[in-house]
Design a protein around this motif. Structure first.
Motif, short mmCIF file in Angstrom:
data_model
loop_
_atom_site.label_atom_id
_atom_site.label_comp_id
_atom_site.label_asym_id
_atom_site.label_seq_id
_atom_site.Cartn_x
_atom_site.Cartn_y
_atom_site.Cartn_z
N PRO A 1 0.81 -1.22 0.00
CA PRO A 1 0.00 0.00 0.00
C PRO A 1 0.84 1.27 0.00
O PRO A 1 0.49 2.25 -0.65
N GLU A 2 1.97 1.24 0.72
CA GLU A 2 2.80 2.45 0.80
C GLU A 2 3.37 2.80 -0.57
O GLU A 2 3.38 3.97 -0.97
N ASP A 3 3.84 1.78 -1.31
CA ASP A 3 4.40 2.04 -2.63
C ASP A 3 3.33 2.54 -3.59
O ASP A 3 3.55 3.46 -4.38
N ALA A 4 2.17 1.91 -3.54
CA ALA A 4 1.07 2.32 -4.43
C ALA A 4 0.63 3.75 -4.11
O ALA A 4 0.40 4.56 -5.02
N ALA A 5 0.53 4.06 -2.83
CA ALA A 5 0.11 5.40 -2.42
C ALA A 5 1.16 6.43 -2.83
O ALA A 5 0.83 7.54 -3.27
N ARG A 6 2.43 6.07 -2.71
CA ARG A 6 3.50 6.99 -3.09
C ARG A 6 3.47 7.26 -4.59
O ARG A 6 3.66 8.40 -5.04
N SER A 7 3.22 6.23 -5.37
CA SER A 7 3.13 6.40 -6.82
C SER A 7 1.96 7.31 -7.18
O SER A 7 2.07 8.16 -8.07
N LEU A 8 0.83 7.14 -6.48
CA LEU A 8 -0.33 7.98 -6.72
C LEU A 8 -0.01 9.43 -6.38
O LEU A 8 -0.36 10.35 -7.13
N ALA A 9 0.65 9.64 -5.25
CA ALA A 9 1.00 11.00 -4.84
C ALA A 9 1.96 11.64 -5.84
O ALA A 9 1.82 12.82 -6.18
N ASN A 10 2.94 10.89 -6.32
CA ASN A 10 3.90 11.43 -7.29
C ASN A 10 3.21 11.81 -8.59
O ASN A 10 3.50 12.86 -9.18
N ALA A 11 2.29 10.96 -9.05
CA ALA A 11 1.56 11.25 -10.28
C ALA A 11 0.69 12.49 -10.10
O ALA A 11 0.58 13.33 -11.00
N THR A 12 0.08 12.62 -8.92
CA THR A 12 -0.78 13.77 -8.65
C THR A 12 0.03 15.06 -8.62
O THR A 12 -0.38 16.09 -9.16
N THR A 13 1.20 15.00 -7.98
CA THR A 13 2.07 16.18 -7.94
C THR A 13 2.46 16.63 -9.34
O THR A 13 2.48 17.83 -9.65
N LEU A 14 2.76 15.67 -10.21
CA LEU A 14 3.11 15.99 -11.59
C LEU A 14 1.94 16.64 -12.32
O LEU A 14 2.11 17.60 -13.07
#
Length: 249
Positions: A83-96
């Motif tokens: 979950p942490e990796d998936a959430a981090r990927s989502l956050a990175n994509a959102t920031t972009l």
């Protein structure tokens, strides 16, 4: 019984192989912790070279879908979802998406208000034992935000932790995952833009109202406090953008 894969053309072969393996993982043909065929076996099945297979496996590893293990019993294995990796990927994509303008002010404010509003309602319905830890964290961060020596960067970090605790208070795993993009991505971006024009005392007031409402399990008051905070943030965001435009002009 070996999983069957369709043959692929050589153009973008690595991507096609990665997509084929990913599909097998997602639909359950390849199970968590199951060992993948060797590079040589995959190369033979897909009729490509081993470097092409290796590139496909790198793609899957970057998506946290597989993990490698060394040794006689090593190889590539289907990874358990993190979950942490998936959430981090989502956050990175959102920031972009915010950076390139695909997500704007109104979208940010609306998403935050609606999603955190759900968190407030869920949190208010929980028992004392379930809320003890997140409410304690919110109290600690509220006290920290009142310290005069706190830098802007430290205040923003505390702001994120305060709202992360609010999400934790809801006790919903899926909502926590979705909120990661709001709390960990959108809020820091917003803070970086408006920290020069917002007043700490105002933020403290909103946070105090929100915390007190949750402590008394008043979902309506908590949602109202959150709405006022979001409106304040939206106004300061526009003010910051106007000041930036004036300096640029």
């Amino acid at each position: 019984m070996p999983v069957e894969f369709e043959s692929v053309v050589t153009v973008s072969a690595a991507k096609q192989i990665a997509d084929s393996l990913r599909a097998a993982i997602m639909d359950g043909r390849l199970k968590v912790d199951e060992r993948l065929p060797t590079e040589e076996e995959l190369a033979q099945r897909f009729k490509v070279s081993r470097p092409t297979v290796r590139e496909a496996l790198k793609r899957l590893a970057a998506q946290h879908l597989i993990r490698s293990r060394r040794g006689p019993t090593g190889g590539n294995f289907v990874a358990s979802p993190a979950p942490e990796d998936a959430a981090r990927s989502l956050a990175n994509a959102t920031t972009l998406m915010v950076a390139v303008g695909d997500i704007g002010l109104d979208d940010m404010a609306t998403a935050r208000l609606e999603l955190e509003g759900v968190c407030c309602r869920l949190a208010a319905a929980r028992g004392d034992a379930e809320l003890a830890a997140p409410l304690a964290t919110m109290r600690e961060e509220l006290a920290r935000q009142g310290e005069a020596a706190l830098t802007d960067e430290e205040f923003c970090a505390s702001d994120v932790r305060f709202h992360r605790a609010l999400v934790d208070a809801a006790g919903n795993a899926l909502l926590s995952y979705l909120m990661h993009a709001v709390v960990e991505a959108l809020q820091p971006v917003s803070n970086m833009i408006i920290y020069r024009v917002r007043e700490r005392e105002a933020i403290l007031g909103f946070h105090a109202r929100l915390l007190q409402s949750l402590e008394t399990r008043n979902a309506e008051a908590a949602t109202a406090a959150l709405g006022d905070l979001v409106d304040y943030t939206r106004d300061r965001y526009r003010e910051a953008l106007e000041k930036r435009a004036e300096r640029a002009g």
